[in-house]
Design a protein around this motif. Sequence first.
Motif, mmCIF file in Angstrom:
data_model
loop_
_atom_site.group_PDB
_atom_site.id
_atom_site.type_symbol
_atom_site.label_atom_id
_atom_site.label_comp_id
_atom_site.label_asym_id
_atom_site.label_seq_id
_atom_site.Cartn_x
_atom_site.Cartn_y
_atom_site.Cartn_z
ATOM 1 N N MET A 199 -2.315 10.894 8.420
ATOM 2 C CA MET A 199 -3.745 10.595 8.423
ATOM 3 C C MET A 199 -4.018 9.316 7.640
ATOM 4 O O MET A 199 -3.264 8.962 6.709
ATOM 5 N N SER A 200 -5.055 8.617 8.027
ATOM 6 C CA SER A 200 -5.416 7.391 7.324
ATOM 7 C C SER A 200 -5.754 7.716 5.874
ATOM 8 O O SER A 200 -6.242 8.810 5.559
ATOM 9 N N PHE A 201 -5.514 6.762 4.996
ATOM 10 C CA PHE A 201 -5.793 7.000 3.579
ATOM 11 C C PHE A 201 -7.264 7.315 3.358
ATOM 12 O O PHE A 201 -7.600 8.138 2.496
ATOM 13 N N GLU A 236 -9.245 9.011 5.174
ATOM 14 C CA GLU A 236 -9.463 10.441 5.443
ATOM 15 C C GLU A 236 -8.865 11.286 4.327
ATOM 16 O O GLU A 236 -9.468 12.263 3.873
ATOM 17 N N PHE A 237 -7.661 10.913 3.878
ATOM 18 C CA PHE A 237 -7.003 11.639 2.784
ATOM 19 C C PHE A 237 -7.880 11.613 1.529
ATOM 20 O O PHE A 237 -8.113 12.653 0.896
ATOM 21 N N MET A 238 -8.384 10.447 1.179
ATOM 22 C CA MET A 238 -9.233 10.302 -0.005
ATOM 23 C C MET A 238 -10.516 11.107 0.156
ATOM 24 O O MET A 238 -10.994 11.733 -0.794
ATOM 25 N N GLY A 239 -11.067 11.106 1.366
ATOM 26 C CA GLY A 239 -12.279 11.868 1.612
ATOM 27 C C GLY A 239 -12.080 13.350 1.376
ATOM 28 O O GLY A 239 -12.923 14.021 0.760
ATOM 29 N N HIS A 240 -10.957 13.901 1.835
ATOM 30 C CA HIS A 240 -10.663 15.317 1.606
ATOM 31 C C HIS A 240 -10.442 15.585 0.114
ATOM 32 O O HIS A 240 -10.911 16.605 -0.415
ATOM 33 N N LEU A 248 -7.485 1.608 2.918
ATOM 34 C CA LEU A 248 -6.521 0.870 2.106
ATOM 35 C C LEU A 248 -5.653 0.046 3.047
ATOM 36 O O LEU A 248 -5.019 0.601 3.954
ATOM 37 N N VAL A 249 -5.656 -1.281 2.850
ATOM 38 C CA VAL A 249 -4.936 -2.155 3.775
ATOM 39 C C VAL A 249 -3.943 -3.029 3.025
ATOM 40 O O VAL A 249 -4.065 -3.249 1.814
ATOM 41 N N GLU A 250 -2.960 -3.528 3.777
ATOM 42 C CA GLU A 250 -1.959 -4.450 3.225
ATOM 43 C C GLU A 250 -1.691 -5.546 4.250
ATOM 44 O O GLU A 250 -1.510 -5.265 5.440
ATOM 45 N N GLN A 251 -1.662 -6.773 3.772
ATOM 46 C CA GLN A 251 -1.356 -7.897 4.654
ATOM 47 C C GLN A 251 0.155 -8.060 4.738
ATOM 48 O O GLN A 251 0.836 -8.221 3.722
ATOM 49 N N GLU A 266 -2.795 -0.835 7.899
ATOM 50 C CA GLU A 266 -3.551 0.147 7.121
ATOM 51 C C GLU A 266 -2.605 1.207 6.580
ATOM 52 O O GLU A 266 -1.627 1.583 7.235
ATOM 53 N N VAL A 267 -2.912 1.690 5.377
ATOM 54 C CA VAL A 267 -2.092 2.728 4.754
ATOM 55 C C VAL A 267 -2.486 4.091 5.306
ATOM 56 O O VAL A 267 -3.665 4.452 5.336
ATOM 57 N N TYR A 268 -1.482 4.840 5.745
ATOM 58 C CA TYR A 268 -1.634 6.225 6.186
ATOM 59 C C TYR A 268 -0.849 7.119 5.229
ATOM 60 O O TYR A 268 0.020 6.643 4.495
ATOM 61 N N VAL A 269 -1.167 8.391 5.236
ATOM 62 C CA VAL A 269 -0.475 9.357 4.371
ATOM 63 C C VAL A 269 0.265 10.361 5.239
ATOM 64 O O VAL A 269 -0.314 10.972 6.140
ATOM 65 N N ASP A 270 1.542 10.533 4.937
ATOM 66 C CA ASP A 270 2.391 11.475 5.663
ATOM 67 C C ASP A 270 2.971 12.474 4.653
ATOM 68 O O ASP A 270 2.856 12.281 3.441
ATOM 69 N N TRP A 271 3.588 13.547 5.168
ATOM 70 C CA TRP A 271 4.275 14.529 4.314
ATOM 71 C C TRP A 271 5.754 14.527 4.685
ATOM 72 O O TRP A 271 6.129 14.902 5.795
#
Length: 388
Positions: free
Chosen positions: A25-27, A29-33, A173-176, A183-188
């Motif tokens: 999930m996108s960061f 969304e993760f931060m929102g939760h 959260l983005v990175e060039q 964009e930064v996503y979060v995985d498990w």
Amino acid sequence: MNLQPDSKPQLEDFLRRCIAERGSMSFVEFMGHCLYHPEWGYYVAPRQRIGKEGDFFTSSSVHAVFGRLLFRQVRQMAQILAAEAFTLVEQGAGEGHLALDILDAAAEQAPELYRRMTYVLVEVGSDVRRRQEQLLAPHVAAGRVRWADFEQLDGLEGVFLSNELVDAFPVHLVEQTAQGLREVYVDWRDGEFREELRAPSTARIETHLAELGVSLPVGNRAEVNLAAADWMQDVAAKLRRGFVITIDYGYPAAELYAPLRRNGTLMCYHRHQTSENPLAHVGCQDITSHVDFTTLQRSGEPGGLRPLFFGPQYRFLMGLGFVEMLMELEAREPDPNRARNLRLTLKNLIMPEAGMGETFKVLVQGKEVGAPPLHCQRTLADIRLPLG
């Protein structure tokens, strides 16, 4: 002893299930939760967040002087509006200390205004509302306080106030990279939450940065707070006539996205300890990023909001009479040690380096009010101090 939990297994399980079902999930969304999940989010579930037993301090938790000075500006704004009823909305009021200080000041110093004002609190968590009700009980009994959902607000005439609200909006959260913006996503994986870089989840991210004239150097990270832009547009639409006061830590866009800020500004707070790891202490730590005040100003303009003041908190408070109030409080204190401690405590509100005076900014916008000379606009040359 601090018995607050360091993690929330229920929230971690929920996030893992979401990732297992839909992929990383996108960061944002993760931060929102982590912050706003309706059962286990940091700002929703019962927890002491502010003060010595919490995770961080705010300006209003330092001393009542902050709220009393702010009331001076609110009182002038009410005089400018000259309406029969006056509404002051505070979104994200935390424990309610700022509301208490403002209402106490109104009751003591401006009883006529107090009788016709309504202080509306917009809050996401029922536990926070309960504590606010307890703290503000005398003013609730006087009929001066009510609670509302943000969506319920409309046709406001008065002041819309927020203090350290926008920094806690979920951010992209983005990175060039050499291949372009990612964009930064979060995985498990391997028993823990991990980052991965993917294509941006929405074209709005790159459009937003382009409109600001921002071009990140390769290797730099940054936060893009699209929610802040949407929020300010909504605030402008809900305000028929009046003022918006936004207090938070941040910078104009050119400074926020400067090349020297290679890792962005994302920061976490847990038991007064800071870290840069938002994937730890899930649901039990605050996650924030510095506010882009350029975006707030630009987003308010289509809805009729015009900037009236923007500057560091120390300038805002000095204009409202910080020095005069400090001298008055010191003069009332017969014990020299307590007077010294008071002075040191209040310096936290204005000190540029070690305190909150420079990093914290204040943006004042007005709608259908012209360009009135506000108390907060006073300069040091305007301040007349009593002689020795």
